[in-house]
Motif scaffolding. Structure first.
Motif, PDB file in Angstrom:
ATOM      1  N   GLU A   7      43.668 112.012  19.588  1.00 49.95           N
ATOM      2  CA  GLU A   7      43.406 112.683  20.862  1.00 49.95           C
ATOM      3  C   GLU A   7      42.341 111.900  21.625  1.00 49.95           C
ATOM      4  OE1 GLU A   7      45.169 115.129  21.845  1.00 49.95           O
ATOM      5  OE2 GLU A   7      46.103 115.880  20.015  1.00 49.95           O
ATOM      6  N   THR A   8      42.689 111.375  22.791  1.00 47.41           N
ATOM      7  CA  THR A   8      41.734 110.582  23.561  1.00 47.41           C
ATOM      8  C   THR A   8      41.099 111.367  24.702  1.00 47.41           C
ATOM      9  OG1 THR A   8      43.301 109.723  25.205  1.00 47.41           O
ATOM     10  CG2 THR A   8      43.175 108.566  23.095  1.00 47.41           C
ATOM     11  N   CYS A  45      47.547 109.769  21.544  1.00 51.07           N
ATOM     12  CA  CYS A  45      48.050 108.484  21.060  1.00 51.07           C
ATOM     13  C   CYS A  45      48.458 108.608  19.597  1.00 51.07           C
ATOM     14  CB  CYS A  45      46.977 107.409  21.233  1.00 51.07           C
ATOM     15  SG  CYS A  45      46.389 107.272  22.939  1.00 51.07           S
ATOM     16  N   LEU A  46      48.988 107.553  19.034  1.00 50.88           N
ATOM     17  CA  LEU A  46      49.439 107.567  17.647  1.00 50.88           C
ATOM     18  C   LEU A  46      48.873 106.355  16.930  1.00 50.88           C
ATOM     19  CD1 LEU A  46      51.244 108.996  15.546  1.00 50.88           C
ATOM     20  CD2 LEU A  46      53.122 107.503  16.275  1.00 50.88           C
ATOM     21  N   GLY A  60      44.772 106.070  26.137  1.00 48.54           N
ATOM     22  CA  GLY A  60      44.152 106.998  27.063  1.00 48.54           C
ATOM     23  C   GLY A  60      43.595 106.353  28.318  1.00 48.54           C
ATOM     24  N   ILE A  61      42.741 107.082  29.009  1.00 49.71           N
ATOM     25  CA  ILE A  61      42.253 106.677  30.317  1.00 49.71           C
ATOM     26  C   ILE A  61      40.944 105.892  30.256  1.00 49.71           C
ATOM     27  CG2 ILE A  61      40.832 108.716  30.854  1.00 49.71           C
ATOM     28  CD1 ILE A  61      42.219 108.747  33.632  1.00 49.71           C
ATOM     29  N   GLY A  62      40.247 105.956  29.106  1.00 46.98           N
ATOM     30  CA  GLY A  62      39.001 105.207  28.955  1.00 46.98           C
ATOM     31  C   GLY A  62      37.810 105.894  29.611  1.00 46.98           C
ATOM     32  N   LEU A  81      38.675 109.168  22.189  1.00 47.63           N
ATOM     33  CA  LEU A  81      39.295 108.212  21.272  1.00 47.63           C
ATOM     34  C   LEU A  81      38.379 107.940  20.086  1.00 47.63           C
ATOM     35  CD1 LEU A  81      41.375 106.003  20.505  1.00 47.63           C
ATOM     36  CD2 LEU A  81      40.190 104.485  22.084  1.00 47.63           C
ATOM     37  N   GLU A  82      37.107 107.724  20.371  1.00 49.56           N
ATOM     38  CA  GLU A  82      36.159 107.386  19.306  1.00 49.56           C
ATOM     39  C   GLU A  82      36.010 108.521  18.293  1.00 49.56           C
ATOM     40  OE1 GLU A  82      35.427 104.893  22.856  1.00 49.56           O
ATOM     41  OE2 GLU A  82      35.673 107.055  22.570  1.00 49.56           O
TER      42      GLU A  82
END
Length: 288
Positions: A7-8, A45-46, A60-62, A81-82
């Motif tokens: 999950e981002t 994401c995967l 993701g969008i960052g 993401l992290e």
């Protein structure tokens, strides 16, 4: 080999834009809108772990854009993401391959980050090979007016400048080998954008398809429920019709990138055409 949902973060977009010609009175049954007509979406994401290989599909969008930029997308929730990588014991430097389904900002914004020390951009995954395909890459760096706002140079060009960019071959038979045990094919579709790539993964005697923007949420399963963002909507219909039949015939499990509340689903054929069969969370199917 193991797969992990990553999950981002979450965002919101206009429900009408997400469902094209389908009336709100119909689509809001599965994707309820807020007072501004915005619906909840994820940027899921995967991650594929296979021996020493860690393959991340989309990112993701960052974080590097301005506060004003992010205000357009109504980011919500606490996931990043992290944090999601850390949940499974990984950090960004562990990623060996970054697979980009396509280069729209909500799929590849996390690929590049701001390097404050050097006052410039750098790739977020310094030890990874980045994977796109030549036709889509060219489409993105010379964007048409309709998609220009989704293809941001700062998300794309630093990947090439880093020397980490690689191109996958265009549609062909056979397996794309990123890792020893990974059995993955790629479905190329052109209705949403030129040569979007959908990974088709064999895992634990099941076939999982990362459906990206071909079927963003469970609300988009019926044939004509397509994105207003698609560049070639009639082509999307043709591609989607073919895919839905394959998904039912082969008992595919769909992995949703943009459904904020459902990770996986299976389909069934009804008198009205392909419809949702059942929904699952990742742990329901794979037990972790």
């Amino acid at each position: 080999m193991k797969l992990y949902p990553i999950e981002t973060g979450n965002f919101k977009l206009d429900g009408g834009a997400m469902f094209g010609i389908v009336p709100k009175s119909i689509w809001e049954k599965t994707n309820p809108a807020d007072h501004r007509n915005l619906i909840d979406l994820s940027m899921r994401c995967l991650l594929i772990e296979d021996g020493k290989n860690l393959i991340l599909i989309d990112n993701g969008i960052g974080h590097k854009q301005s506060e004003k930029f992010f205000s357009y997308y109504e980011l919500w929730g606490e996931t990043t993401l992290e944090k999601s990588l850390a949940k499974y014991g990984f950090i960004k430097d562990d990623i060996t391959d970054v697979f980009l389904t396509h280069l729209h900002l909500d799929h590849c914004g996390g690929a590049v980050e701001w390097n404050q020390d050097k006052n410039g951009y750098r790739t977020s995954f310094k030890n990874a090979r980045y994977w796109s395909n030549e036709k889509h890459w060219q489409w993105a760096i010379e964007p048409n007016p309709r998609e220009k706002a989704s293809f941001l140079k700062e998300n794309i060009l630093p990947i090439q400048e880093s020397g980490q960019l690689n191109f996958l071959p265009l549609p062909s038979t056979g397996n794309y080998s990123f890792a020893p045990d990974l059995k993955m094919d790629i479905l190329f579709v052109d209705g949403h954008t030129e040569k979007q790539m959908l990974p088709v993964i064999k895992y634990q005697d099941k076939t999982i398809v990362f459906v990206a923007d071909l079927i963003p949420t469970i609300g988009h399963i019926p044939l004509i429920y397509t994105l207003g963002y698609d560049t070639r909507p009639l082509l999307t219909l043709s591609e989607k019709e073919k895919f839905l039949k394959q998904a039912i015939d082969n008992e595919y499990i769909l992995f949703f990138e943009h459904d904020a509340h459902h990770e996986l689903a299976t389909l069934k054929m009804t008198e009205k055409g392909p419809r949702l069969n059942d929904v699952y969370q990742f742990n329901d199917v794979f037990g972790y």
